[in-house]
Design a protein around this motif. Structure first.
Motif, PDB file in Angstrom:
ATOM      1  N   ALA A 192      10.407 -10.855  10.005  1.00  0.00           N
ATOM      2  CA  ALA A 192       9.312 -10.177   9.310  1.00  0.00           C
ATOM      3  C   ALA A 192       8.060 -11.035   9.484  1.00  0.00           C
ATOM      4  O   ALA A 192       8.138 -12.270   9.474  1.00  0.00           O
ATOM      5  CB  ALA A 192       9.622  -9.996   7.835  1.00  0.00           C
ATOM      6  N   SER A 193       6.955 -10.376   9.622  1.00  0.00           N
ATOM      7  CA  SER A 193       5.697 -11.123   9.729  1.00  0.00           C
ATOM      8  C   SER A 193       5.391 -11.780   8.386  1.00  0.00           C
ATOM      9  O   SER A 193       5.694 -11.226   7.329  1.00  0.00           O
ATOM     10  CB  SER A 193       4.557 -10.164  10.080  1.00  0.00           C
ATOM     11  OG  SER A 193       4.796  -9.570  11.328  1.00  0.00           O
ATOM     12  N   THR A 194       4.780 -12.954   8.460  1.00  0.00           N
ATOM     13  CA  THR A 194       4.340 -13.601   7.224  1.00  0.00           C
ATOM     14  C   THR A 194       3.125 -14.482   7.479  1.00  0.00           C
ATOM     15  O   THR A 194       3.028 -15.109   8.540  1.00  0.00           O
ATOM     16  CB  THR A 194       5.462 -14.454   6.593  1.00  0.00           C
ATOM     17  OG1 THR A 194       4.953 -15.038   5.390  1.00  0.00           O
ATOM     18  CG2 THR A 194       5.942 -15.560   7.513  1.00  0.00           C
ATOM     19  N   VAL A 203       2.426 -14.347  12.058  1.00  0.00           N
ATOM     20  CA  VAL A 203       1.880 -12.990  11.956  1.00  0.00           C
ATOM     21  C   VAL A 203       0.804 -12.828  13.027  1.00  0.00           C
ATOM     22  O   VAL A 203       0.074 -13.768  13.340  1.00  0.00           O
ATOM     23  CB  VAL A 203       1.312 -12.720  10.548  1.00  0.00           C
ATOM     24  CG1 VAL A 203       0.166 -13.646  10.196  1.00  0.00           C
ATOM     25  CG2 VAL A 203       0.887 -11.258  10.389  1.00  0.00           C
ATOM     26  N   TRP A 204       0.755 -11.611  13.550  1.00  0.00           N
ATOM     27  CA  TRP A 204      -0.229 -11.235  14.582  1.00  0.00           C
ATOM     28  C   TRP A 204      -1.402 -10.588  13.871  1.00  0.00           C
ATOM     29  O   TRP A 204      -1.220  -9.590  13.157  1.00  0.00           O
ATOM     30  CB  TRP A 204       0.450 -10.265  15.528  1.00  0.00           C
ATOM     31  CG  TRP A 204      -0.309  -9.826  16.743  1.00  0.00           C
ATOM     32  CD1 TRP A 204      -1.607 -10.077  17.073  1.00  0.00           C
ATOM     33  CD2 TRP A 204       0.238  -9.030  17.804  1.00  0.00           C
ATOM     34  NE1 TRP A 204      -1.899  -9.498  18.276  1.00  0.00           N
ATOM     35  CE2 TRP A 204      -0.795  -8.847  18.747  1.00  0.00           C
ATOM     36  CE3 TRP A 204       1.490  -8.458  18.045  1.00  0.00           C
ATOM     37  CZ2 TRP A 204      -0.604  -8.111  19.916  1.00  0.00           C
ATOM     38  CZ3 TRP A 204       1.677  -7.734  19.208  1.00  0.00           C
ATOM     39  CH2 TRP A 204       0.632  -7.559  20.131  1.00  0.00           C
ATOM     40  N   VAL A 205      -2.590 -11.148  14.018  1.00  0.00           N
ATOM     41  CA  VAL A 205      -3.780 -10.560  13.388  1.00  0.00           C
ATOM     42  C   VAL A 205      -4.857 -10.322  14.447  1.00  0.00           C
ATOM     43  O   VAL A 205      -4.866 -10.971  15.504  1.00  0.00           O
ATOM     44  CB  VAL A 205      -4.357 -11.455  12.259  1.00  0.00           C
ATOM     45  CG1 VAL A 205      -3.367 -11.593  11.110  1.00  0.00           C
ATOM     46  CG2 VAL A 205      -4.776 -12.816  12.795  1.00  0.00           C
ATOM     47  N   LYS A 214      10.000  -3.008   3.624  1.00  0.00           N
ATOM     48  CA  LYS A 214      10.896  -1.863   3.782  1.00  0.00           C
ATOM     49  C   LYS A 214      10.836  -1.448   5.245  1.00  0.00           C
ATOM     50  O   LYS A 214       9.750  -1.359   5.819  1.00  0.00           O
ATOM     51  CB  LYS A 214      10.390  -0.737   2.876  1.00  0.00           C
ATOM     52  CG  LYS A 214      11.296   0.461   2.807  1.00  0.00           C
ATOM     53  CD  LYS A 214      10.752   1.453   1.778  1.00  0.00           C
ATOM     54  CE  LYS A 214      11.540   2.749   1.728  1.00  0.00           C
ATOM     55  NZ  LYS A 214      11.737   3.391   3.013  1.00  0.00           N
ATOM     56  N   ARG A 215      11.972  -1.205   5.835  1.00  0.00           N
ATOM     57  CA  ARG A 215      12.009  -0.825   7.247  1.00  0.00           C
ATOM     58  C   ARG A 215      12.333   0.653   7.402  1.00  0.00           C
ATOM     59  O   ARG A 215      13.057   1.229   6.590  1.00  0.00           O
ATOM     60  CB  ARG A 215      13.036  -1.678   7.991  1.00  0.00           C
ATOM     61  CG  ARG A 215      12.699  -3.165   8.002  1.00  0.00           C
ATOM     62  CD  ARG A 215      11.309  -3.423   8.558  1.00  0.00           C
ATOM     63  NE  ARG A 215      11.030  -4.836   8.744  1.00  0.00           N
ATOM     64  CZ  ARG A 215       9.844  -5.321   9.116  1.00  0.00           C
ATOM     65  NH1 ARG A 215       8.817  -4.504   9.307  1.00  0.00           N
ATOM     66  NH2 ARG A 215       9.671  -6.609   9.281  1.00  0.00           N
ATOM     67  N   SER A 216      11.829   1.242   8.426  1.00  0.00           N
ATOM     68  CA  SER A 216      12.023   2.672   8.660  1.00  0.00           C
ATOM     69  C   SER A 216      13.413   2.950   9.195  1.00  0.00           C
ATOM     70  O   SER A 216      14.034   2.100   9.837  1.00  0.00           O
ATOM     71  CB  SER A 216      10.988   3.170   9.667  1.00  0.00           C
ATOM     72  OG  SER A 216       9.700   2.891   9.201  1.00  0.00           O
TER      73      SER A 216
HETATM   74  C1  LIG Z   1      -2.295  -5.801  17.793  1.00  0.00           C
HETATM   75  C2  LIG Z   1      -2.006  -6.023  16.328  1.00  0.00           C
HETATM   76  C3  LIG Z   1      -3.011  -6.450  15.486  1.00  0.00           C
HETATM   77  C4  LIG Z   1      -2.780  -6.649  14.128  1.00  0.00           C
HETATM   78  N1  LIG Z   1      -3.795  -7.081  13.313  1.00  0.00           N
HETATM   79  C5  LIG Z   1      -3.557  -7.273  11.998  1.00  0.00           C
HETATM   80  C6  LIG Z   1      -4.591  -7.774  11.150  1.00  0.00           C
HETATM   81  O1  LIG Z   1      -5.709  -8.052  11.584  1.00  0.00           O
HETATM   82  N2  LIG Z   1      -4.331  -7.931   9.845  1.00  0.00           N
HETATM   83  C7  LIG Z   1      -3.082  -7.628   9.329  1.00  0.00           C
HETATM   84  O2  LIG Z   1      -2.875  -7.801   8.119  1.00  0.00           O
HETATM   85  N3  LIG Z   1      -2.078  -7.179  10.106  1.00  0.00           N
HETATM   86  C8  LIG Z   1      -2.280  -7.006  11.424  1.00  0.00           C
HETATM   87  N4  LIG Z   1      -1.289  -6.539  12.231  1.00  0.00           N
HETATM   88  C9  LIG Z   1       0.039  -6.205  11.618  1.00  0.00           C
HETATM   89  C10 LIG Z   1       0.895  -7.450  11.394  1.00  0.00           C
HETATM   90  O3  LIG Z   1       0.950  -8.258  12.558  1.00  0.00           O
HETATM   91  C11 LIG Z   1       2.340  -7.064  11.019  1.00  0.00           C
HETATM   92  O4  LIG Z   1       2.923  -6.288  12.012  1.00  0.00           O
HETATM   93  C12 LIG Z   1       2.394  -6.321   9.717  1.00  0.00           C
HETATM   94  O5  LIG Z   1       1.974  -7.190   8.695  1.00  0.00           O
HETATM   95  C13 LIG Z   1       3.812  -5.809   9.392  1.00  0.00           C
HETATM   96  O6  LIG Z   1       4.712  -6.854   9.371  1.00  0.00           O
HETATM   97  P1  LIG Z   1       6.093  -6.770  10.170  1.00  0.00           P
HETATM   98  O7  LIG Z   1       5.792  -7.310  11.556  1.00  0.00           O
HETATM   99  O8  LIG Z   1       7.044  -7.638   9.395  1.00  0.00           O
HETATM  100  O9  LIG Z   1       6.506  -5.350  10.182  1.00  0.00           O
HETATM  101  C14 LIG Z   1      -1.483  -6.385  13.587  1.00  0.00           C
HETATM  102  C15 LIG Z   1      -0.451  -5.963  14.453  1.00  0.00           C
HETATM  103  C16 LIG Z   1      -0.712  -5.776  15.804  1.00  0.00           C
HETATM  104  C17 LIG Z   1       0.406  -5.317  16.695  1.00  0.00           C
END
Ligand SMILES: Cc1cc2nc3c(=O)[nH]c(=O)nc-3n(C[C@H](O)[C@H](O)[C@H](O)COP(=O)(O)O)c2cc1C
Length: 196
Positions: A11-13, A132-134, A173-175
């Motif tokens: 999970a992203s964090t 986490v990817w932002v 929560k996951r789909s």
């Molecule tokens: C290209 C890309 C850019 C993203 N940018 C952001 C961002 O700027 N801020 C943010 O809160 N989440 C961003 N996200 C979503 C998070 O990286 C993350 O996927 C989301 O918090 C859900 O968490 P999970 O990976 O556990 O499902 C981005 C995802 C992608 C693929």
């Protein structure tokens, strides 16, 4: 943990503390990125490593970018970004080294970068780290992009904040995959996820 457990528990964090991966650990993690599918073997992914004292320097470039894009950006937003970029244990800027003239379409090149990024996120999790990817609109600011070494046509795919998961972590929560899957029977398909 089995390999499937590993994939299903990631999970992203952004609740991240030290330690960040060492250079040797990061090199192993990025080896996973090199296994991403990549049409034409263009290797479009690039990783800018931002550690230690480079973080506040990066934070100031981010703030400058925010103000370039919106001279009236609210102070609380600026301070939030400044703090995050100054204090995350490790930041990777995700570069996309793109070749518009190549026969491989740009969207495929960008997808290869995304696939590599997913491998990085999984490799982080597999080695006890997290991230986490932002992105945000700064990731599309051509001045910032160039300052990081990616003049047009190259681009940024955003940033990875990386470290060791700290404290209680969100359990998103996951789909149900069934909602995103449908058999093809000769007619266009529809998905439960798209039905209201
Ligand atoms: C290209 C890309 C850019 C993203 N940018 C952001 C961002 O700027 N801020 C943010 O809160 N989440 C961003 N996200 C979503 C998070 O990286 C993350 O996927 C989301 O918090 C859900 O968490 P999970 O990976 O556990 O499902 C981005 C995802 C992608 C693929």
């Amino acid at each position: 943990m089995t390999p499937m457990d590993m994939l299903l528990t990631r999970a992203s964090t952004d609740r991240l503390a030290d330690p960040a991966p060492s250079d040797a650990q990061l090199s192993e993690i990025l080896a996973a990125a090199m296994r991403a599918p990549d049409h034409g073997k263009l290797r479009p992914w690039r990783y800018v490593v931002i550690r230690d004292d480079a973080r506040p320097l990066m934070a100031e470039r981010i703030v400058a970018s925010m103000l370039r894009l919106d001279a009236n950006a609210p102070e609380f937003k600026i301070e939030k970004r400044r703090k995050r970029f100054s204090t995350m244990p490790l930041i990777l800027a995700l570069g996309m080294h793109l070749r518009p003239d190549n026969k491989i379409p740009m969207w495929e090149q960008e997808m290869a970068v995304a696939a590599a990024t997913m491998n990085v996120l999984n490799a982080l999790h597999a080695t006890g780290f997290g991230g986490v990817w932002v992105s945000g609109d700064v990731a599309e600011d051509p001045v910032l992009t160039e300052e990081l070494g990616f003049p047009a046509p190259h681009r940024l795919a955003g940033f990875l904040f990386i470290g060791t998961p700290d404290g209680e972590q969100p359990a998103p929560k996951r789909s149900d995959p069934a909602e995103f899957t449908a058999p093809w029977t000769g007619k266009p398909v529809s998905f439960a996820a798209d039905r209201t």
